[in-house]
Design an enzyme around this catalytic site. Structure first.
Site, PDB file in Angstrom:
ATOM      1  N   LYS A 179       0.835  -1.198   0.000  1.00  0.00           N
ATOM      2  CA  LYS A 179       0.000   0.000   0.000  1.00  0.00           C
ATOM      3  C   LYS A 179       0.870   1.250   0.000  1.00  0.00           C
ATOM      4  CE  LYS A 179      -1.914   2.723   2.960  1.00  0.00           C
ATOM      5  NZ  LYS A 179      -1.774   3.988   2.205  1.00  0.00           N
ATOM      6  N   THR A 233       6.104   7.468  13.743  1.00  0.00           N
ATOM      7  CA  THR A 233       6.225   6.673  14.965  1.00  0.00           C
ATOM      8  C   THR A 233       4.843   6.429  15.563  1.00  0.00           C
ATOM      9  OG1 THR A 233       8.466   7.435  15.362  1.00  0.00           O
ATOM     10  CG2 THR A 233       7.249   6.660  17.284  1.00  0.00           C
ATOM     11  N   GLU A 253       9.987   0.921  10.453  1.00  0.00           N
ATOM     12  CA  GLU A 253      11.019   1.940  10.197  1.00  0.00           C
ATOM     13  C   GLU A 253      10.314   3.275  10.380  1.00  0.00           C
ATOM     14  OE1 GLU A 253      12.834   4.671   8.972  1.00  0.00           O
ATOM     15  OE2 GLU A 253      12.920   3.953   6.893  1.00  0.00           O
ATOM     16  N   CYS A 287      13.530  10.321   6.838  1.00  0.00           N
ATOM     17  CA  CYS A 287      13.656   9.915   8.233  1.00  0.00           C
ATOM     18  C   CYS A 287      15.105  10.059   8.704  1.00  0.00           C
ATOM     19  CB  CYS A 287      13.167   8.492   8.406  1.00  0.00           C
ATOM     20  SG  CYS A 287      13.819   7.389   7.163  1.00  0.00           S
ATOM     21  N   GLU A 387      10.205  15.436  15.375  1.00  0.00           N
ATOM     22  CA  GLU A 387      10.490  15.303  13.941  1.00  0.00           C
ATOM     23  C   GLU A 387       9.644  16.314  13.158  1.00  0.00           C
ATOM     24  OE1 GLU A 387       9.184  11.731  11.685  1.00  0.00           O
ATOM     25  OE2 GLU A 387      11.260  11.615  11.023  1.00  0.00           O
TER      26      GLU A 387
HETATM   27  P1  NAI Z   1       1.748   8.136   8.342  1.00  0.00           P
HETATM   28  O1  NAI Z   1       2.531   7.312   9.284  1.00  0.00           O
HETATM   29  O2  NAI Z   1       0.346   8.492   8.712  1.00  0.00           O
HETATM   30  O3  NAI Z   1       1.670   7.416   6.912  1.00  0.00           O
HETATM   31  C1  NAI Z   1       2.563   6.428   6.437  1.00  0.00           C
HETATM   32  C2  NAI Z   1       1.774   5.313   5.761  1.00  0.00           C
HETATM   33  O4  NAI Z   1       0.939   4.669   6.716  1.00  0.00           O
HETATM   34  C3  NAI Z   1       0.832   5.783   4.652  1.00  0.00           C
HETATM   35  O5  NAI Z   1       0.803   4.804   3.638  1.00  0.00           O
HETATM   36  C4  NAI Z   1      -0.502   5.841   5.360  1.00  0.00           C
HETATM   37  O6  NAI Z   1      -1.619   5.726   4.504  1.00  0.00           O
HETATM   38  C5  NAI Z   1      -0.419   4.659   6.283  1.00  0.00           C
HETATM   39  N1  NAI Z   1      -1.266   4.725   7.466  1.00  0.00           N
HETATM   40  C6  NAI Z   1      -1.785   5.813   8.083  1.00  0.00           C
HETATM   41  N2  NAI Z   1      -2.510   5.454   9.154  1.00  0.00           N
HETATM   42  C7  NAI Z   1      -2.465   4.113   9.228  1.00  0.00           C
HETATM   43  C8  NAI Z   1      -2.985   3.140  10.140  1.00  0.00           C
HETATM   44  N3  NAI Z   1      -3.733   3.501  11.188  1.00  0.00           N
HETATM   45  N4  NAI Z   1      -2.706   1.841   9.925  1.00  0.00           N
HETATM   46  C9  NAI Z   1      -1.939   1.458   8.889  1.00  0.00           C
HETATM   47  N5  NAI Z   1      -1.422   2.328   7.990  1.00  0.00           N
HETATM   48  C10 NAI Z   1      -1.672   3.632   8.159  1.00  0.00           C
HETATM   49  O7  NAI Z   1       2.564   9.451   8.053  1.00  0.00           O
HETATM   50  P2  NAI Z   1       2.023  10.826   7.431  1.00  0.00           P
HETATM   51  O8  NAI Z   1       0.706  11.196   8.053  1.00  0.00           O
HETATM   52  O9  NAI Z   1       2.063  10.714   5.976  1.00  0.00           O
HETATM   53  O10 NAI Z   1       3.132  11.844   7.914  1.00  0.00           O
HETATM   54  C11 NAI Z   1       3.097  12.355   9.238  1.00  0.00           C
HETATM   55  C12 NAI Z   1       4.487  12.489   9.801  1.00  0.00           C
HETATM   56  O11 NAI Z   1       5.056  11.201   9.953  1.00  0.00           O
HETATM   57  C13 NAI Z   1       5.465  13.231   8.917  1.00  0.00           C
HETATM   58  O12 NAI Z   1       5.359  14.607   9.090  1.00  0.00           O
HETATM   59  C14 NAI Z   1       6.778  12.680   9.424  1.00  0.00           C
HETATM   60  O13 NAI Z   1       7.173  13.337  10.594  1.00  0.00           O
HETATM   61  C15 NAI Z   1       6.456  11.242   9.748  1.00  0.00           C
HETATM   62  N6  NAI Z   1       6.831  10.343   8.641  1.00  0.00           N
HETATM   63  C16 NAI Z   1       7.984   9.643   8.730  1.00  0.00           C
HETATM   64  C17 NAI Z   1       8.394   8.849   7.688  1.00  0.00           C
HETATM   65  C18 NAI Z   1       9.648   8.070   7.750  1.00  0.00           C
HETATM   66  O14 NAI Z   1      10.208   7.733   6.712  1.00  0.00           O
HETATM   67  N7  NAI Z   1      10.112   7.715   8.913  1.00  0.00           N
HETATM   68  C19 NAI Z   1       7.635   8.761   6.438  1.00  0.00           C
HETATM   69  C20 NAI Z   1       6.398   9.495   6.454  1.00  0.00           C
HETATM   70  C21 NAI Z   1       6.044  10.260   7.520  1.00  0.00           C
END
Ligand code: NAI
Ligand code: MG
Length: 495
Positions: A179, A233, A253, A287, A387
């Site tokens: 996904k 996180t 991750e 990240c 972050e």
């Molecule tokens: P997110 O963690 O909500 O999204 C990442 C993925 O998880 C997306 O595919 C999303 O659709 C999915 N997702 C969202 N809620 C879910 C759930 N309850 N169960 C399973 N999958 C779910 O991150 P978002 O909202 O895009 O970004 C928010 C913050 O997160 C960013 O500002 C950043 O600080 C951090 N982030 C960190 C990343 C990294 O590489 N460590 C990557 C993306 C975001």
């Protein structure tokens, strides 16, 4: 910037392109312009179920796991070849959907994604077990695929994250439901077409688009055996709680707030360039972003002078231009989050040394934010602890190695870190003191596919890349063979 026609995309389930059963769609936009570029299918519970069942049936049928490693390797290499042949189109699509400069899509994201498939094409053939000859017995291990892997990825490196996840899972013989993030779903769908063209059997790779609801539904599905998640996180913790109900295997991750530590004896020009790349690469949406720059007192002012004169030369604008170095951040949410943190930094009393402004003009209609630097930051400030995931740097001073070690580790995250020094002993000794899964010495953001990548503390667990990633996608089975005339347990009950 030319505007491509708005397209409509489907889900990729069991080798077929299908609409979401509900017919629901959402929009994905070009963050450089704010224009809608596609209507994307929003997978609901029924679509998730169809995708997971397709992956489950493909797993049970043995159509992939029973192929020889050589055959799996050929298909993964074909995927890499087709990505290479379509590199320009894929890179342009990545830039259109994510906003990253075309130079980064073309020369970093795509080559690294392709390299990951090539590495795991080879790695498939290195999966082996262990045999231990015992007196009167033989015991050996089999490495078996875990089964159906749900892989949930973020929007910052859409194709690269897909490759890092699909490569090892498929090399090890698993089936997958991937996904992509709702902000950047387009290249993963193109990748699904490439898998078909490469001859991947139906059902082995399924790609479903949707927001967090789709991800949550996938995590809950009883036929999913393993979850690999990259993202925030906060969501990572929810995934782990949900996975606990059926003890699904999990690798996470998550976020980071990486320390980039410059000692007084560093080559300052190199460290300045490294610090710029550490925080502004991909608009800071990574990240591994070196978002906490630790400068030793005695070089603080000299370093900042060089750093600020370079930052002023960065070219921020249309990401489709080869000359562009910094594009827009990827979404309205991210734009709001980053600008909010800039206000927080000002309120907390840090000094805004550069940037802090939104850029909006004819060329820059979307989510453009100036590269931003705060100095006089204390480690307890929010801009030093949380972050931001954007082009915002917090500069913190330190006295000596002990002071640096204390400050660097005083954070819930532990993904990556970097040290700049010319003293070999200091470099290696300090590397041991940092609580993080990666330490760069005199460089930054270099991630060879051969080496393991992953976090300490709340940055997650499990490792991607390297041969070690295969451990995340295999179960170990031990087979014990009795060879002696008299087995130890025979006759235990006297019969
Ligand atoms: P997110 O963690 O909500 O999204 C990442 C993925 O998880 C997306 O595919 C999303 O659709 C999915 N997702 C969202 N809620 C879910 C759930 N309850 N169960 C399973 N999958 C779910 O991150 P978002 O909202 O895009 O970004 C928010 C913050 O997160 C960013 O500002 C950043 O600080 C951090 N982030 C960190 C990343 C990294 O590489 N460590 C990557 C993306 C975001
Ligand atoms: Mg979210």
């Amino acid at each position: 910037m030319t505007q491509s026609p708005v397209r409509t995309t489907k889900l990729f389930i069991n080798g077929q392109e299908v609409d979401a059963l509900s017919g629901e769609t959402f929009e994905t936009i070009n963050p450089a312009t704010g224009n809608v570029i596609a209507h994307v299918a929003q997978a609901g519970d029924e679509d998730v179920d169809a995708a997971v069942r397709a992956a489950h049936e493909a797993h049970v049928s043995g159509v992939w796991r029973e192929k020889s490693a050589a055959e799996r390797s050929i298909i993964l290499n074909r995927v890499a070849d087709l990505m290479q042949e379509n590199l320009a189109g894929l890179a342009a699509l990545e830039t259109e959907d994510n906003g990253k400069p075309i130079n980064e899509s073309s020369f970093i994201d795509l080559p690294m994604a392709i390299d990951a498939f090539r590495f795991y094409a080879s790695a498939a053939r290195m999966i082996s077990g262990q045999a231990v000859p015992l007196p009167g017995a033989l015991t050996y291990t089999l490495k078996e695929p875990v089964g159906v892997c749900a892989q949930i990825i973020p929007w910052n490196f859409p194709l690269m994250m897909a490759a890092w996840k699909l490569g090892p899972a498929l090399a090890a013989g698993n089936t997958v439901v991937l996904k992509p993030a709702e902000q950047t779903p387009l290249t993963a769908l193109r990748l699904a077409e490439i898998f078909s063209a490469a001859g991947m059997p139906d059902g082995v790779v399924n790609v479903i688009t949707g927001d967090g609801r789709t991800g949550a539904s996938l995590v809950k599905h009883p036929l999913v055996d393993k979850i690999a998640f990259t993202g925030s996180t906060e969501v990572g913790k929810q995934v782990m709680v949900e996975a606990a109900h059926s003890l699904k295997r999990v690798s996470l991750e998550l976020g980071g707030k990486a320390p980039n530590v410059v000692f007084a004896d560093a080559d300052l020009d190199q460290a300045v360039n490294g610090a710029l790349f550490a925080i502004y690469f991909n608009q800071g949406q990574i990240c591994t972003a070196g978002s906490r720059l630790f400068l030793q007192d005695s070089i603080h002012d000299a370093f900042m002078e060089k750093f600020l004169s370079k930052i002023a030369t960065l070219r921020i604008g249309d990401p489709t231009q080869n000359t562009t170095q910094i594009g827009p951040v990827a979404s309205q949410d991210q734009f709001d989050k980053v600008t909010r943190y800039i206000e927080i930094g000002k309120k907390e009393g840090a000094t805004l040394a550069f940037g802090g402004e939104v850029l909006r003009d004819e060329e820059r209609k979307g989510y453009f934010i100036q590269p931003t630097v705060f100095t006089d930051v204390h480690n307890s400030m929010q801009i030093a602890q949380e972050e931001i995931f954007g082009p915002v740097l917090s500069v913190i001073r330190f006295k000596d190695e002990d002071d640096a070690a204390r400050l660097v580790n005083d954070i819930p995250y532990g993904l990556v870190s970097a040290i700049w020094t010319q003293d070999i002993k200091k470099a290696h000794n300090f590397a041991r003191r940092i609580q993080a899964g990666y330490v760069w010495i005199n460089t930054y953001n270099v991630l060879p596919v051969e080496a393991p990548f992953g976090g300490y503390k709340q940055s997650g667990f499990g490792r991607e890349l390297g041969l070690g990633a295969l451990e995340m996608y295999t179960e170990t089975k031990n087979v014990y063979v009795e060879l002696g005339a008299q087995a130890p347990i025979t006759g235990w009950y006297g019969v």
